[in-house]
Write a protein that holds these residues in place. Structure first.
Motif, PDB file in Angstrom:
ATOM      1  N   GLY A  88       0.804  -1.232   0.000  1.00  0.00           N
ATOM      2  CA  GLY A  88       0.000   0.000   0.000  1.00  0.00           C
ATOM      3  C   GLY A  88       0.832   1.274   0.000  1.00  0.00           C
ATOM      4  N   GLU A  89       2.040   1.212   0.553  1.00  0.00           N
ATOM      5  CA  GLU A  89       2.904   2.404   0.567  1.00  0.00           C
ATOM      6  C   GLU A  89       3.293   2.848  -0.847  1.00  0.00           C
ATOM      7  N   HIS A  90       3.148   1.946  -1.817  1.00  0.00           N
ATOM      8  CA  HIS A  90       3.493   2.300  -3.208  1.00  0.00           C
ATOM      9  C   HIS A  90       2.348   2.957  -3.956  1.00  0.00           C
ATOM     10  N   PHE A  91       1.151   2.927  -3.381  1.00  0.00           N
ATOM     11  CA  PHE A  91      -0.013   3.478  -4.084  1.00  0.00           C
ATOM     12  C   PHE A  91      -0.151   4.955  -3.742  1.00  0.00           C
ATOM     13  N   LYS A 100      -9.856  -5.707  -5.273  1.00  0.00           N
ATOM     14  CA  LYS A 100     -10.926  -6.705  -5.330  1.00  0.00           C
ATOM     15  C   LYS A 100     -11.080  -7.242  -6.759  1.00  0.00           C
ATOM     16  N   ALA A 101     -11.068  -6.329  -7.725  1.00  0.00           N
ATOM     17  CA  ALA A 101     -11.275  -6.734  -9.124  1.00  0.00           C
ATOM     18  C   ALA A 101     -10.185  -7.685  -9.612  1.00  0.00           C
ATOM     19  N   LEU A 102      -8.989  -7.539  -9.042  1.00  0.00           N
ATOM     20  CA  LEU A 102      -7.884  -8.403  -9.480  1.00  0.00           C
ATOM     21  C   LEU A 102      -7.656  -9.580  -8.527  1.00  0.00           C
ATOM     22  N   GLY A 103      -8.653  -9.843  -7.679  1.00  0.00           N
ATOM     23  CA  GLY A 103      -8.643 -11.084  -6.899  1.00  0.00           C
ATOM     24  C   GLY A 103      -7.889 -11.036  -5.592  1.00  0.00           C
ATOM     25  N   PHE A 104      -7.611  -9.837  -5.077  1.00  0.00           N
ATOM     26  CA  PHE A 104      -6.889  -9.745  -3.803  1.00  0.00           C
ATOM     27  C   PHE A 104      -7.868  -9.549  -2.641  1.00  0.00           C
ATOM     28  N   ASP A 107      -7.029  -7.005   2.808  1.00  0.00           N
ATOM     29  CA  ASP A 107      -5.811  -6.602   3.544  1.00  0.00           C
ATOM     30  C   ASP A 107      -4.548  -6.632   2.673  1.00  0.00           C
ATOM     31  N   ALA A 108      -4.688  -6.826   1.351  1.00  0.00           N
ATOM     32  CA  ALA A 108      -3.496  -6.972   0.492  1.00  0.00           C
ATOM     33  C   ALA A 108      -2.612  -5.721   0.511  1.00  0.00           C
ATOM     34  N   GLN A 122       2.948  -8.625 -10.597  1.00  0.00           N
ATOM     35  CA  GLN A 122       2.529  -8.078 -11.879  1.00  0.00           C
ATOM     36  C   GLN A 122       1.164  -7.397 -11.760  1.00  0.00           C
ATOM     37  N   ARG A 123       0.220  -8.047 -11.068  1.00  0.00           N
ATOM     38  CA  ARG A 123      -1.111  -7.439 -10.918  1.00  0.00           C
ATOM     39  C   ARG A 123      -1.041  -6.183 -10.052  1.00  0.00           C
ATOM     40  N   LEU A 124      -0.237  -6.235  -8.979  1.00  0.00           N
ATOM     41  CA  LEU A 124      -0.159  -5.072  -8.076  1.00  0.00           C
ATOM     42  C   LEU A 124       0.565  -3.896  -8.741  1.00  0.00           C
ATOM     43  N   ALA A 125       1.503  -4.189  -9.633  1.00  0.00           N
ATOM     44  CA  ALA A 125       2.190  -3.097 -10.347  1.00  0.00           C
ATOM     45  C   ALA A 125       1.218  -2.354 -11.261  1.00  0.00           C
TER      46      ALA A 125
END
Ligand SMILES: Nc1ncnc2c1ncn2[C@@H]1O[C@H](COP(=O)(O)OP(=O)(O)OP(=O)(O)O)[C@@H](O)[C@H]1O
Length: 201
Positions: A88-91, A100-104, A107-108, A122-125
């Motif tokens: 989260g610190e990168h957002f 949610k849309a990408l399946g996390f 608390d991700a 890859q998804r979080l980037a």
């Protein structure tokens, strides 16, 4: 969002190339390994020096400080770098709907970066990049590390976002099936030049 115009761009072995990324349209780029797809994206993102001109709307790349250009014309490499301890610190802003849309799970954003798998990275980037509200997306094989289910989630999420915010987009893809699913325009690197290809044969 304004269109991105590429005029007489040369980088590495890729010869003078001209094309326009229209608002809300996905341009898929394909080509053999080493043909220069990533370098083309890096040039457009002002991460590598190149000849030729690139315009966001009517404004040339050279009139922007590089960091401002890169934040608007956002490249998302297949292999992402992470520097803070938690996701989260990168957002720039919290991204609960995207997670949610990408399946996390919820608390991700609090996950430690060092626990992430390559597919999670890859998804979080992608989510991190979108949190900066870019005007153009340069996606380098955005599903390279993903299984079929995650690939489907990412395709759905990205295509929805590109349409909603009318983002001009380059999507580098190896899979012809994926190109058929997402592309409005398909350009292939053939003999060091970009050639337009039929999408639906
Ligand atoms: N900074 C650089 N200077 C010189 N050559 C480079 C540089 N970066 C990459 N190359 C070379 O340019 C060529 C194109 O590299 P690029 O990464 O763009 O390929 P690609 O089409 O994205 O390949 P892949 O599908 O394997 O990812 C390669 O031969 C690579 O070794």
């Amino acid at each position: 969002m304004p269109a991105l115009k590429i005029k007489d761009l040369s980088i590495g072995t890729l010869r003078k190339t001209n094309f326009t990324l229209q608002s809300g349209r996905i341009t898929c780029i394909s080509g053999p390994s080493g043909s220069g797809k990533s370098r083309l994206l890096r040039a457009i993102a002002d991460l590598e020096s190149h000849t030729g001109d690139i315009f966001l709307g009517n404004k040339p790349q050279g009139t922007y400080p590089a960091h401002k250009w890169r934040r608007q014309v956002m490249m998302i490499p297949a292999q992402s770098a992470w520097w803070e301890d938690t996701v989260g610190e990168h957002f720039l802003t919290p991204m609960p709907a995207a997670l949610k849309a990408l399946g996390f799970p919820e608390d991700a954003a609090r996950w430690q970066v060092n626990r992430l798998s390559s597919g999670e990275k890859q998804r979080l980037a992608l989510i991190r990049a979108v949190s900066y509200k870019p005007q153009v997306l340069l996606l380098d094989e955005p599903t390279a590390n993903l299984d079929a289910d995650s690939t489907q989630m990412v395709e759905l999420w990205l295509t929805g976002l590109i349409k909603k915010y009318q983002l001009p987009t380059i999507w580098v893809a190896h899979s012809y099936m994926q190109i058929q699913r997402v592309a409005h325009l398909h350009l292939a690197i053939v003999d060091s030049q970009l050639e337009e290809q039929e999408i639906h044969l």
